[in-house]
Motif scaffolding. Sequence first.
Motif, PDB file in Angstrom:
ATOM      1  N   ASN A 269       0.809  -1.218   0.000  1.00  0.00           N
ATOM      2  CA  ASN A 269       0.000   0.000   0.000  1.00  0.00           C
ATOM      3  C   ASN A 269       0.843   1.269   0.000  1.00  0.00           C
ATOM      4  N   THR A 270       2.137   1.108  -0.178  1.00  0.00           N
ATOM      5  CA  THR A 270       3.115   2.219  -0.190  1.00  0.00           C
ATOM      6  C   THR A 270       2.881   3.186   0.972  1.00  0.00           C
ATOM      7  N   LEU A 271       2.751   2.623   2.185  1.00  0.00           N
ATOM      8  CA  LEU A 271       2.557   3.440   3.382  1.00  0.00           C
ATOM      9  C   LEU A 271       3.881   4.020   3.844  1.00  0.00           C
ATOM     10  N   ASP A 272       3.841   5.263   4.269  1.00  0.00           N
ATOM     11  CA  ASP A 272       5.014   5.916   4.861  1.00  0.00           C
ATOM     12  C   ASP A 272       5.139   5.586   6.343  1.00  0.00           C
TER      13      ASP A 272
ATOM     14  N   PHE B  53      -6.545   3.122   5.467  1.00  0.00           N
ATOM     15  CA  PHE B  53      -5.835   4.381   5.344  1.00  0.00           C
ATOM     16  C   PHE B  53      -6.426   5.338   6.370  1.00  0.00           C
TER      17      PHE B  53
ATOM     18  N   ASP C 124      -5.596   9.246   8.821  1.00  0.00           N
ATOM     19  CA  ASP C 124      -4.827  10.497   8.831  1.00  0.00           C
ATOM     20  C   ASP C 124      -4.013  10.636  10.110  1.00  0.00           C
TER      21      ASP C 124
ATOM     22  N   ARG D  69       1.196  15.081   8.131  1.00  0.00           N
ATOM     23  CA  ARG D  69       0.996  15.457   6.732  1.00  0.00           C
ATOM     24  C   ARG D  69       1.372  16.909   6.458  1.00  0.00           C
TER      25      ARG D  69
ATOM     26  N   LYS E   3       2.437  11.518   3.866  1.00  0.00           N
ATOM     27  CA  LYS E   3       1.071  11.508   3.356  1.00  0.00           C
ATOM     28  C   LYS E   3       0.331  10.196   3.576  1.00  0.00           C
ATOM     29  N   ARG E   4       1.025   9.064   3.436  1.00  0.00           N
ATOM     30  CA  ARG E   4       0.328   7.779   3.387  1.00  0.00           C
ATOM     31  C   ARG E   4       0.470   7.064   4.724  1.00  0.00           C
TER      32      ARG E   4
ATOM     33  N   GLY F 264      -1.445   4.482   7.784  1.00  0.00           N
ATOM     34  CA  GLY F 264      -2.404   3.396   7.884  1.00  0.00           C
ATOM     35  C   GLY F 264      -2.398   2.707   9.229  1.00  0.00           C
TER      36      GLY F 264
ATOM     37  N   LEU G 154      -7.135  -0.673   3.132  1.00  0.00           N
ATOM     38  CA  LEU G 154      -5.895  -1.209   2.600  1.00  0.00           C
ATOM     39  C   LEU G 154      -6.178  -2.515   1.848  1.00  0.00           C
TER      40      LEU G 154
END
Length: 201
Positions: A78-81, A108, A110, A147, A153-154, A156, A200
């Motif tokens: 999920n290319t989570l940061d 996902f 915030d 953010r 940005k990403r 989860g 996700l």
Amino acid sequence: FGHEEFDYLIWVYDDTQFDEPVFSKCTFIREKGIICYFFKKYLTPEYCAPYDYIFTWVDDLDINQFDYEKFLQIMERNTLDMAQPALTHYSLRAHILTLRHSNPVGRFTDLVELMAMVSTNAAWNRYWQMLEPEWNFWGWGYNHLLRSVCDIKRLGIIDSQPITHLKLGSRMTDAPKEKQKLFEKYKGRERAKFKTEGELV
């Protein structure tokens, strides 16, 4: 999680000894201080450079059947940061958002809680830049600004790999005042609204 893919940096606040063989490869810091101070002093971009992911787990956590490999696969897919495991409903929690949902994988969101945060190297470096332990000792409030200030940005919460939070930290601190000062410093910058933004995969 074993030593093949992990190194461990453990801060010790008292005289506890860790003589069992499982701790033989761990690095121990025996020094007075509070969370944010240790992060800023020791988890520098230079120190963290060899690592793909930084686990900053700071509370009393029961990892249950948590599988870090599956967790990281979900982050990558999920290319989570940044991400955290969901909390079981037996957990003590600060935010209802972090409790486990029925999603087969996760959500996902915030916001990610500091207590069991997992960051990519790049995301950790941006988070680290924001830390100011000279006055925000406990680090409250930073995760509200991931953010808008850190450009992370990403985010989860992974429901399929829950853990249990056993004890809330002390509320008898200046942390709420520090958080308010942080929000005043970044007045006008968007803060987390504690919301779910999708599932996700």
